[in-house]
Design an enzyme around this catalytic site. Structure first.
Site, PDB file in Angstrom:
ATOM      1  N   GLU A  75       0.810  -1.211   0.000  1.00 60.98           N
ATOM      2  CA  GLU A  75       0.000   0.000   0.000  1.00 60.98           C
ATOM      3  C   GLU A  75       0.848   1.268   0.000  1.00 60.98           C
ATOM      4  O   GLU A  75       0.588   2.211  -0.737  1.00 60.98           O
ATOM      5  CB  GLU A  75      -0.906   0.024   1.239  1.00 60.98           C
ATOM      6  CG  GLU A  75      -2.225  -0.656   1.061  1.00 60.98           C
ATOM      7  CD  GLU A  75      -3.074  -0.055  -0.050  1.00 60.98           C
ATOM      8  OE1 GLU A  75      -3.007  -0.602  -1.175  1.00 60.98           O
ATOM      9  OE2 GLU A  75      -3.779   0.937   0.179  1.00 60.98           O
ATOM     10  N   ASP A  76       1.830   1.309   0.857  1.00 60.37           N
ATOM     11  CA  ASP A  76       2.549   2.560   1.068  1.00 60.37           C
ATOM     12  C   ASP A  76       3.780   2.723   0.189  1.00 60.37           C
ATOM     13  O   ASP A  76       4.287   3.830   0.034  1.00 60.37           O
ATOM     14  CB  ASP A  76       2.961   2.684   2.546  1.00 60.37           C
ATOM     15  CG  ASP A  76       1.728   2.809   3.438  1.00 60.37           C
ATOM     16  OD1 ASP A  76       0.679   3.214   2.904  1.00 60.37           O
ATOM     17  OD2 ASP A  76       1.806   2.501   4.631  1.00 60.37           O
TER      18      ASP A  76
END
Ligand code: MN
Length: 729
Positions: A75-76
């Site tokens: 995600e990051d």
């Protein structure tokens, strides 16, 4: 530094190659998060490490630890999950993916007032989100363990967040994650989550209680020493070795107790309410013996005794609980358990996942999964508070749904048995109409393949303008299971040239009749008996699938049957197979009553239920005699034994390896018995295959023929009026 501590902890219980996996995950995550900082200004990696640390304390398997280190990477850091899979294998990547998906489920639709007073829509959205969460968890429990650990670190670092976000996360933690940890029996995690969240929600109250606990610490400690010394001495006299500890209750639970007292109009002022005494012994027998000693020394308070050893809590918690009056006035809560029970109680479900050398445990068994779901359902009950809401969730979940993911990780739910085509039409009509293939978990599958929960489905579309296939409308081929998709396909065909629909419709029916060896009959009669205004309307609606050839044939046969009831439907040999069935009325569902268990030959009567069709009772059943609503009673009779018919089927096909076994397996797939199967090769590399099968009715025959027709290499298939004539043997 961190890396060294982490690896040292791992080495304490894991083999070198497992430690190596964790080390690689660490280095990978460190590189991926490089330069990223959290809101607090700490390097992002601190969060990943903290998440992994807790799981190391719980001594989880190496895959879970690696996944914890990597959990925010996709995600990051925009690292594709594929890359994680290539580097760390599918077990780790599935866990990471699961945590990512779980984090996307939005659970904050719940306000502080819970579900009461919420609109139906909001409740539905909430139920839906909870359901999605259940799916992700049910796939692999470790996903939740990682998520809880992730949340725990987030809660501990809430302070730096802006007010609104802080409150939202704290609220969600108390309402969703703490009860989940409770469900899993993870006490330590549960109270840490609660205290962290409580601190964010009510900083003032939190400080007050923690001051109270600190101020009374030395007093409490002296008290514990005094009591445990007395108790230990008494236990020693009967040869029970015991470890006695006093543990202060955590802040949130003291807060709850204060609230409870306030509601009862009582004042909270006794420091003894702040602690519970815990007695750890060596065996179950010792637990009860110790309880006897405790009760003989101090008077037990009635109604405060619980035996969670004889009947453990749902989350497997086992212990004896009692509250006694110490020195005749001070209420003292005492928990008695073995060291082993204590261990399981503290770790909860995680104890089952603790790594043990030489044990393979990468898969939860089916019964584990079921236990899970049951526990999660219970958990629902705790957080919902609304009976109605609970019911709706329960029926939704029991409705036999499958949950699948889109390539982007969104969850879609479909009825059991749904296919990639159903999935495509749920997403967009255009996606369904242009569908030319599907991939499930990255592999090409037939469009009629049934989907299973947890699979990721990708729809392949044609770049050119592609149209649906008329085969999709044939229920026998199993392409479409949902009425939604069926309606969309019909709509598409309905919009096409009417003449084309008329032609196709006629061809479809004629082909099916020929195949089943049934007389063609007068189409105008058929149209009239199916209430069509004109023959063209009839053909056209066959063409766009509003009515299927199978339905037409079914209707014709049942009319025929009514006219000459004694004649058998598919003629040749008839064989009676000794099954007994109850004849209802028309197509009404019937089942036998459980109160009187009617048997064939008994005098019986039907009772029309509101939702479950007709229940068949014995005529002398008490429930029937006492029934007030006599108009619900209906006549029923035992049918003759179920009849099975033998039918010959001939198949022409191109010869290839495996042809016969493919044909017999599709027949078996319809649960139809094959009595004989013969094959004859021809000079032109084709074969004629003759089967004699046992069928119940013409609908079943129609399905079997359609399935055989779909086998690769099959040119034609039809019912043969006389099997022996086909093969000259
Ligand atoms: Mn995280």
């Amino acid at each position: 530094m961190d890396r060294a501590i982490l690896l040292k902890k791992a080495k304490e219980y894991l083999l070198p190659d497992k430690v190596n996996l964790i080390q690689q995950a660490y280095d990978f995550a460190l590189k991926a998060h490089e330069g990223q900082v959290r809101d607090s200004g700490e390097p992002y990696m601190e969060h990943s490490i903290a998440t992994a640390m807790l799981l190391l304390d719980l001594q989880l398997d190496a895959s879970s630890i690696a996944a914890a280190l990597l959990h925010d990477v996709p995600e990051d850091c925009h690292v594709p999950i594929k890359e994680v899979e290539e580097k760390f294998g599918s077990e780790v990547s599935k866990l990471v993916d699961g945590v990512t998906k779980l984090s996307k489920v939005n659970l904050d639709s719940l306000g502080s007032e819970g579900l009461q007073g919420r609109s139906v829509d909001e409740k539905e959205i909430h139920a839906d989100n909870l359901r999605k969460m259940l799916v992700a968890i049910a796939e692999d429990v470790r996903v939740l363990l990682i998520k809880l650990s992730d949340r725990l670190h987030n809660v501990k670092t809430l302070k730096i967040l802006p007010e609104q976000r802080r409150r939202r996360i704290a609220q969600e933690t108390i309402e969703i994650y703490a009860p989940l940890a409770h469900r899993l029996g993870m006490w330590e995690v549960k109270w840490q989550l609660e205290d962290g969240a409580f601190r964010a929600l009510e900083p003032q109250r939190y400080r007050e209680i923690s001051t109270l606990l600190t101020a009374t610490r030395s007093e409490r400690e002296a008290f514990v020493t005094e009591v445990s010394q007395i108790l230990k001495n008494e236990l020693k006299k009967v040869n029970i070795e015991a470890e006695v500890t006093g543990r202060a209750k955590h802040i949130y639970s003291v807060y709850q107790k204060i609230e409870k007292y306030a509601a009862m109009g009582k004042q909270f002022d006794d420091i003894n309410d702040l602690l519970a005494l815990r007695v750890l012994v060596n065996s179950k027998g010792d637990c009860y013996a110790a309880l006897g000693i405790v009760h003989s020394m101090w008077h037990p308070i009635a109604g405060e005794f619980n035996d969670f050893i004889a009947s453990p809590k749902d989350n497997q918690y086992t212990s004896l609980h009692t509250t006694v009056l110490y020195k005749g006035t001070i209420p003292l809560e005492i928990q008695i358990r073995t060291h082993e029970m204590h261990h399981i109680n503290e770790y909860g479900i995680a104890a089952h996942w603790r790594y043990k050398e030489g044990e393979k445990r990468d898969n939860t068994t089916f019964s584990d999964k079921m236990t899970w779901l049951r526990q999660l359902m219970e958990w629902h009950k705790e957080i919902s508070g609304s009976q109605e809401f609970l019911e709706s969730v329960r029926t939704d979940i029991l409705k036999d749904q499958v949950f699948v993911y889109t390539p982007r990780g969104e969850i879609k739910d479909l009825p059991q048995g749904a296919t990639p085509l159903d999935f495509a039409y749920i997403i967009h009509t255009n996606l369904g109409n242009r569908c030319i293939g599907a991939k499930v978990n990255g592999r090409l599958v037939p469009l009629s393949r049934e989907l299973a929960s947890g699979e990721t489905v990708e729809i392949l579309v044609s770049k050119l303008d592609k149209a649906p296939s008329r085969d999709w409308l044939n229920p026998n081929l199993g392409y479409i299971k949902t009425s939604h998709a069926l309606r969309k396909v019909r709509q598409w065909f309905k919009k096409q040239e009417r003449n084309e629909n008329i032609d196709k419709g006629r061809q479809l029916l004629e082909k099916e009749l020929r195949r089943l060896g049934l007389p063609l009959g007068d189409p105008a009669d058929m149209a009239a008996s199916l209430k069509y205004d004109s023959l063209d309307d009839f053909w056209a609606s066959l063409g766009y699938g509003e009515v299927t050839p199978q339905q037409v044939i079914h209707k014709l046969i049942s009319e025929e049957e009514e006219r000459k009831p004694q004649q058998e439907i598919p003629p040749p040999q008839r064989e009676v197979i000794g099954q007994v069935q109850v004849l209802g009325v028309g197509d009404l569902l019937t089942h036998l009553a459980l109160c009187c268990h009617p048997l064939p030959g008994d005098d019986i009567i039907g009772y029309v239920t509101r939702t479950r069709g007709v229940t068949v009772h014995r005529k002398d059943c008490r429930n029937i005699i006492n029934e007030d609503e006599k108009d619900r009673l209906i006549d029923v009779k035992w049918s003759a034994s179920e009849q099975m018919y033998q039918v010959g089927v001939s198949v022409e096909a191109y010869d290839r390896v495996g042809l016969l076994s493919d044909i017999s397996s599709v027949v078996a797939g319809e649960k139809v018995n094959i009595n004989t199967i013969k094959a004859e090769e021809r000079k032109d590399r084709t074969m004629t295959i003759f089967l004699r099968i046992q069928i119940k009715n013409i609908d079943q025959l129609s399905r079997v023929l359609a399935k055989i027709d779909g086998v690769r290499g099959v040119i034609t298939v039809s019912r043969s009026q006389d099997g022996s004539a086909v093969l000259h043997r």
